[in-house]
Scaffold this motif. Structure first.
Motif, PDB file in Angstrom:
ATOM      1  N   VAL A 153       0.844  -1.197   0.000  1.00 33.44           N
ATOM      2  CA  VAL A 153       0.000   0.000   0.000  1.00 33.44           C
ATOM      3  C   VAL A 153       0.879   1.246   0.000  1.00 33.44           C
ATOM      4  O   VAL A 153       0.545   2.262  -0.621  1.00 33.44           O
ATOM      5  CB  VAL A 153      -0.947  -0.003   1.216  1.00 33.44           C
ATOM      6  CG1 VAL A 153      -1.743   1.303   1.295  1.00 33.44           C
ATOM      7  CG2 VAL A 153      -1.907  -1.180   1.137  1.00 33.44           C
ATOM      8  N   GLU A 164       0.249   6.531   3.779  1.00 34.92           N
ATOM      9  CA  GLU A 164      -0.606   5.345   3.657  1.00 34.92           C
ATOM     10  C   GLU A 164      -2.023   5.595   4.161  1.00 34.92           C
ATOM     11  O   GLU A 164      -3.001   5.205   3.511  1.00 34.92           O
ATOM     12  CB  GLU A 164       0.011   4.181   4.431  1.00 34.92           C
ATOM     13  CG  GLU A 164       1.184   3.517   3.731  1.00 34.92           C
ATOM     14  CD  GLU A 164       1.641   2.274   4.474  1.00 34.92           C
ATOM     15  OE1 GLU A 164       0.833   1.332   4.590  1.00 34.92           O
ATOM     16  OE2 GLU A 164       2.790   2.258   4.939  1.00 34.92           O
ATOM     17  N   SER A 165      -2.162   6.228   5.329  1.00 28.96           N
ATOM     18  CA  SER A 165      -3.493   6.408   5.911  1.00 28.96           C
ATOM     19  C   SER A 165      -4.363   7.320   5.055  1.00 28.96           C
ATOM     20  O   SER A 165      -5.545   7.029   4.810  1.00 28.96           O
ATOM     21  CB  SER A 165      -3.379   6.964   7.336  1.00 28.96           C
ATOM     22  OG  SER A 165      -2.690   8.194   7.341  1.00 28.96           O
ATOM     23  N   HIS A 168      -5.321   5.437   1.873  1.00 22.77           N
ATOM     24  CA  HIS A 168      -6.306   4.390   2.118  1.00 22.77           C
ATOM     25  C   HIS A 168      -7.712   4.981   2.188  1.00 22.77           C
ATOM     26  O   HIS A 168      -8.655   4.437   1.601  1.00 22.77           O
ATOM     27  CB  HIS A 168      -5.969   3.659   3.417  1.00 22.77           C
ATOM     28  CG  HIS A 168      -6.673   2.345   3.575  1.00 22.77           C
ATOM     29  ND1 HIS A 168      -7.997   2.260   3.949  1.00 22.77           N
ATOM     30  CD2 HIS A 168      -6.257   1.068   3.385  1.00 22.77           C
ATOM     31  CE1 HIS A 168      -8.362   0.989   4.003  1.00 22.77           C
ATOM     32  NE2 HIS A 168      -7.328   0.242   3.660  1.00 22.77           N
ATOM     33  N   LYS A 172     -10.568   4.256  -0.692  1.00 26.34           N
ATOM     34  CA  LYS A 172     -11.827   3.582  -0.329  1.00 26.34           C
ATOM     35  C   LYS A 172     -13.026   4.444  -0.713  1.00 26.34           C
ATOM     36  O   LYS A 172     -14.033   3.925  -1.224  1.00 26.34           O
ATOM     37  CB  LYS A 172     -11.817   3.306   1.174  1.00 26.34           C
ATOM     38  CG  LYS A 172     -12.937   2.388   1.654  1.00 26.34           C
ATOM     39  CD  LYS A 172     -12.663   0.952   1.284  1.00 26.34           C
ATOM     40  CE  LYS A 172     -13.755   0.018   1.796  1.00 26.34           C
ATOM     41  NZ  LYS A 172     -13.696  -0.157   3.257  1.00 26.34           N
ATOM     42  N   MET A 177     -13.542   0.125  -2.484  1.00 26.59           N
ATOM     43  CA  MET A 177     -12.812  -1.039  -1.981  1.00 26.59           C
ATOM     44  C   MET A 177     -11.455  -0.601  -1.450  1.00 26.59           C
ATOM     45  O   MET A 177     -10.993   0.493  -1.744  1.00 26.59           O
ATOM     46  CB  MET A 177     -12.649  -2.103  -3.083  1.00 26.59           C
ATOM     47  CG  MET A 177     -11.853  -1.660  -4.299  1.00 26.59           C
ATOM     48  SD  MET A 177     -11.741  -2.976  -5.578  1.00 26.59           S
ATOM     49  CE  MET A 177     -13.375  -2.845  -6.310  1.00 26.59           C
ATOM     50  N   SER A 178     -10.843  -1.466  -0.672  1.00 28.85           N
ATOM     51  CA  SER A 178      -9.525  -1.151  -0.127  1.00 28.85           C
ATOM     52  C   SER A 178      -8.468  -1.317  -1.213  1.00 28.85           C
ATOM     53  O   SER A 178      -8.704  -2.009  -2.216  1.00 28.85           O
ATOM     54  CB  SER A 178      -9.207  -2.079   1.044  1.00 28.85           C
ATOM     55  OG  SER A 178      -8.959  -3.403   0.567  1.00 28.85           O
ATOM     56  N   PRO A 179      -7.296  -0.700  -1.045  1.00 30.72           N
ATOM     57  CA  PRO A 179      -6.216  -0.897  -2.021  1.00 30.72           C
ATOM     58  C   PRO A 179      -5.876  -2.373  -2.204  1.00 30.72           C
ATOM     59  O   PRO A 179      -5.603  -2.818  -3.323  1.00 30.72           O
ATOM     60  CB  PRO A 179      -5.038  -0.124  -1.419  1.00 30.72           C
ATOM     61  CG  PRO A 179      -5.671   0.936  -0.586  1.00 30.72           C
ATOM     62  CD  PRO A 179      -6.903   0.303  -0.020  1.00 30.72           C
ATOM     63  N   TYR A 180      -5.892  -3.147  -1.109  1.00 30.77           N
ATOM     64  CA  TYR A 180      -5.588  -4.577  -1.208  1.00 30.77           C
ATOM     65  C   TYR A 180      -6.618  -5.301  -2.066  1.00 30.77           C
ATOM     66  O   TYR A 180      -6.264  -6.111  -2.931  1.00 30.77           O
ATOM     67  CB  TYR A 180      -5.538  -5.197   0.190  1.00 30.77           C
ATOM     68  CG  TYR A 180      -5.411  -6.719   0.154  1.00 30.77           C
ATOM     69  CD1 TYR A 180      -4.186  -7.325  -0.110  1.00 30.77           C
ATOM     70  CD2 TYR A 180      -6.527  -7.529   0.350  1.00 30.77           C
ATOM     71  CE1 TYR A 180      -4.075  -8.712  -0.171  1.00 30.77           C
ATOM     72  CE2 TYR A 180      -6.427  -8.912   0.294  1.00 30.77           C
ATOM     73  CZ  TYR A 180      -5.195  -9.492   0.041  1.00 30.77           C
ATOM     74  OH  TYR A 180      -5.090 -10.859  -0.038  1.00 30.77           O
ATOM     75  N   GLN A 181      -7.905  -5.013  -1.846  1.00 30.71           N
ATOM     76  CA  GLN A 181      -8.957  -5.648  -2.642  1.00 30.71           C
ATOM     77  C   GLN A 181      -8.829  -5.270  -4.115  1.00 30.71           C
ATOM     78  O   GLN A 181      -8.997  -6.111  -5.004  1.00 30.71           O
ATOM     79  CB  GLN A 181     -10.337  -5.234  -2.109  1.00 30.71           C
ATOM     80  CG  GLN A 181     -10.660  -5.776  -0.734  1.00 30.71           C
ATOM     81  CD  GLN A 181     -11.915  -5.151  -0.147  1.00 30.71           C
ATOM     82  OE1 GLN A 181     -12.215  -3.972  -0.397  1.00 30.71           O
ATOM     83  NE2 GLN A 181     -12.651  -5.900   0.647  1.00 30.71           N
ATOM     84  N   TYR A 182      -8.530  -4.011  -4.370  1.00 24.53           N
ATOM     85  CA  TYR A 182      -8.375  -3.519  -5.738  1.00 24.53           C
ATOM     86  C   TYR A 182      -7.211  -4.228  -6.426  1.00 24.53           C
ATOM     87  O   TYR A 182      -7.329  -4.670  -7.580  1.00 24.53           O
ATOM     88  CB  TYR A 182      -8.141  -2.016  -5.706  1.00 24.53           C
ATOM     89  CG  TYR A 182      -8.123  -1.321  -7.048  1.00 24.53           C
ATOM     90  CD1 TYR A 182      -9.308  -0.894  -7.645  1.00 24.53           C
ATOM     91  CD2 TYR A 182      -6.923  -1.079  -7.710  1.00 24.53           C
ATOM     92  CE1 TYR A 182      -9.303  -0.241  -8.867  1.00 24.53           C
ATOM     93  CE2 TYR A 182      -6.901  -0.421  -8.940  1.00 24.53           C
ATOM     94  CZ  TYR A 182      -8.090  -0.008  -9.511  1.00 24.53           C
ATOM     95  OH  TYR A 182      -8.075   0.642 -10.735  1.00 24.53           O
TER      96      TYR A 182
END
Length: 237
Positions: A153, A164-165, A168, A172, A177-182
């Protein structure tokens, strides 16, 4: 790759080839249009992999208070970043000018100031953060170039000049969606394309799309799409 540090801020941008970087223990591989902000007194090292060219801009303390303020704001969030296509064109023009006129110190200073101002515009300053929208094309380009590697991220946030915060939250809000999900969706889209249109093995596809093993790839693919990779290939190939 000898580590060193200096008492001035530094902008480094890849122009051609690939360059391995390590800044305060955070390693990264830079290609054309990717760069790094190195704060003064931070230990760092870099080395080219094969034939490569990088642009290095050393920023001495500015006598002009407004210019120094921009430098300070730019280096509030040092780290890696990805340039937009327009910024890459600007960097190409500026680097060619400096390369063709290496003894023109005034030109070098003017080009450095122009580059710094261009990078400064890409930042989300606190006063503009609320209205900021992320450039997903730049983020997608970064993911595409590094899809076979681990992507954090922090690296995606670097594409937008954000911590990062902050990244994020904005990500979202903008994508749902979160960066991880994307990132996972991008990996699965690439995997589906390869399953349908190539004859590569499942192990190769798993590695190419950034999964640590074929078994993990099969598990994630089956869980998200309710069908195994092998069966998906039989139905779509």
């Amino acid at each position: 790759m000898a580590h060193h540090h200096h008492d001035y801020n530094q902008i480094v941008i890849g122009l051609d080839g690939r360059t391995e970087f390590d800044v305060a223990g955070n390693g990264h591989l830079l290609g054309p249009g990717q760069g790094c902000l190195v704060s003064s007194d931070v230990k760092h090292a870099f080395g080219g992999l094969g034939s490569n060219t990088i642009l290095v801009v050393n920023l001495a303390p500015e006598a002009d208070s407004a210019q120094q303020q921009r430098v300070n704001e730019l280096f509030q969030h040092p780290g890696y970043f990805q340039l937009s296509p327009q910024a890459r064109q600007l960097v190409s023009v500026l680097s060619n000018e400096m390369n063709n006129n290496p003894d023109d110190e005034l030109l070098g200073q003017a080009c450095a100031h122009t580059l710094m101002c261009a990078l400064h515009r890409h930042m989300a300053l606190p006063s503009r953060l609320q209205a900021r929208r992320l450039n997903l094309d730049v983020i997608d380009s970064y993911i595409e170039q590094h899809i076979g590697r681990k992507i954090t991220v922090a690296q995606l946030a670097g594409c937008a000049f954000l911590g990062e915060s902050q990244f994020h939250v904005l990500f979202k809000e903008q994508t749902g969606m979160s960066p991880y999900q994307y990132l996972l969706e991008k990996r699965l889209i690439e995997a589906r394309q390869m399953l349908a249109h190539s004859h590569h093995s499942l192990a190769y596809i798993a590695q190419h799309c950034g999964f640590s093993s074929q078994s993990l790839f099969t598990q994630v693919f089956s869980s998200r799409l309710d069908i195994s990779p092998a069966r998906y290939r039989r139905l779509h190939h």
